[in-house]
Design an enzyme around this catalytic site. Structure first.
Site, PDB file in Angstrom:
ATOM      1  CD  GLU A  36      -3.814  -3.395  -2.503  1.00  0.00           C
ATOM      2  OE1 GLU A  36      -4.828  -2.706  -2.679  1.00  0.00           O
ATOM      3  OE2 GLU A  36      -2.662  -2.943  -2.596  1.00  0.00           O
ATOM      4  CD  GLU A  60      11.762 -19.378   7.695  1.00  0.00           C
ATOM      5  OE1 GLU A  60      12.312 -20.411   7.272  1.00  0.00           O
ATOM      6  OE2 GLU A  60      11.577 -18.363   7.000  1.00  0.00           O
TER       7      GLU A  60
END
Length: 327
Positions: free
Chosen positions: A108, A139
Site C-alpha cells: 500500500e 515458517e
C-alpha cells in the site's frame, strides 16, 4: 460439558503432554494467544447475531491493548524514520497471517506515499505463493529468513520488523536475529508478553490482546492488533519523512482515475485554488501533487518547486518556508 485431557487446563495431561509434538504442545499451552476459553465452548449453539455481538465485543478490546504499547511503538517509529531518511528500507518479515499483513502494508505504500517498491518490502515465509496457500515448513526455518534478507543486500540503515502473533515463529525470529547481526534496526511485533521475538529485537512491541474467540485463531484479535501497529509504523514514518502535508497525502501516486481525482482534491484542500489554477499547476509539475501545491502557495514555477523540494528532502513545509515569494 466434559473436557478432554487435551483441553482441560487443570489436567496433568494438558500440563505435560507426551508423545509426538509433546514439547511443542506444552509450549503452545503457555501462550496467551493459544489459551482455551471454556465460556465459549458452545458458541456454535448460539444464533448468528449473538456470535456477531460477541466478536464485536472482543474486537473492541484491541485498540486499548495497542494503546498500552504506544511509547514503545513511537520509539520504534522514530528510529525507523531516522534510518529511512538516510536511504534505508523498511522490511517486514513474517509467516502466515503475519506475513500477509506485512506484505499488505508494504504494497500500500507506493500508491499512498509514492515510495518506490524497493523502499518498503514485505517478506513472507515461503515466498509470494504463500500469500494464498500455505508452504509446508516455511515458517519453521530461521535459515530461510536469513536467505531472504541476504537476497536484499541488507544494510545497517535498514529496519527489519519481525511479525508473529505467538512471538515464537522461527522465520520471524530468524529474520530479526540475522538483521541485528548485520547492524540493521530490528523490531519484533507479537501478541504475547515476554516473547522470544520481542527479546531478539531492539524494539519489542508486544500487544497482548488475550485469547481468541476461536482457540489459537490469531487471524482474529491478534491479526487486527498487528494491522493497527503496522498502520502506525508505515504511516507515521512517512509523516516524519515529509510524505504528507498536514493530513493530506501530498505524495499520492495518481495511477488511476480515482487517484487522479483525489490528487486534484488534495491540491484544492491545501491551497483553496480554483480548478483552472489546479490544472495549470499539475500540468506544470507533471502531475506531482506536492510540487503543484508549492507552485501555488509559494508562487514559484515548476522547476523552482522541484528544486526547493529537493533541497528540503521532500518536506513541503520546509520548502514553502524557503520559497522567496511565499506569503
Amino acid at each position: 460439558m466434559t473436557s478432554t485431557p487435551d483441553t482441560d487446563a487443570t489436567s496433568p495431561a494438558a500440563a505435560r503432554p507426551s508423545g509426538e509434538y509433546g514439547e511443542l504442545r506444552a509450549e503452545l499451552a503457555t501462550l496467551t494467544t493459544e489459551a482455551f476459553r471454556p465460556e465459549l465452548a458452545e458458541i456454535d449453539r448460539l444464533g448468528t447475531l449473538e456470535i456477531a455481538r460477541i466478536m464485536n465485543g472482543e474486537d473492541q478490546s484491541v485498540p486499548a491493548a495497542v494503546g498500552a504499547r504506544l511509547p514503545v511503538i513511537a520509539a520504534a517509529i522514530d528510529d525507523t524514520a531516522a534510518r529511512m531518511a538516510r536511504g534505508g528500507r523498511l522490511i517486514y518479515a513474517g509467516a502466515g497471517t503475519a506475513g500477509r499483513l506485512g506484505v499488505l502494508d508494504a504494497s500500500e505504500c507506493p500508491p499512498t506515499f509514492n515510495t518506490d517498491p524497493s523502499e518498503v518490502i514485505g517478506l513472507i515465509a515461503g515466498g509470494p505463493g504463500a500469500m494464498v496457500q500455505a508452504v509446508e515448513g516455511a515458517e519453521d526455518s530461521k535459515e530461510l529468513a536469513a536467505a531472504d534478507l541476504d537476497a536484499l543486500d541488507l544494510t545497517a540503515d535498514d529496519t527489519v520488523v519481525g511479525i508473529s502473533a505467538s512471538g515464537r515463529t522461527p522465520y520471524a525470529i530468524g529474520a530479526v536475529e540475522h538483521a541485528r547481526a548485520k547492524g540493521a534496526l530490528t523490531i519484533g511485533l507479537s501478541c504475547n508478553a515476554n516473547s522470544p521475538l520481542g527479546a531478539a529485537a531492539e524494539h519489542g512491541i508486544e500487544v497482548v490482546v488475550g485469547p481468541e474467540l476461536l482457540t489459537g485463531s490469531t487471524r482474529l484479535k491478534a491479526g487486527t492488533a498487528q494491522k493497527l501497529v503496522l498502520n502506525m509504523i508505515s504511516t507515521i514514518t512517512m509523516i516524519r519523512l515529509g510524505k504528507t502535508y498536514g493530513n493530506l497525502m501530498v505524495d499520492v501516486r495518481a495511477s488511476n482515475e480515482k487517484l487522479r481525482a483525489r490528487s486534484r482534491r488534495i491540491v484544492s484542500l491545501a491551497t483553496g485554488a480554483s480548478d483552472a489554477e489546479i490544472e495549470a499547476a499539475l500540468a506544470a509539475t507533471d502531475g506531482e501533487v506536492k510540487d503543484a501545491i508549492l507552485t501555488i502557495l509559494g508562487r514559484v514555477d515548476g522547476p523552482t518547486a522541484a528544486a526547493l523540494l529537493a533541497a528540503s528532502d521532500g518536506h513541503l513545509r520546509a520548502a514553502l518556508a524557503a520559497a522567496p515569494h511565499a506569503p
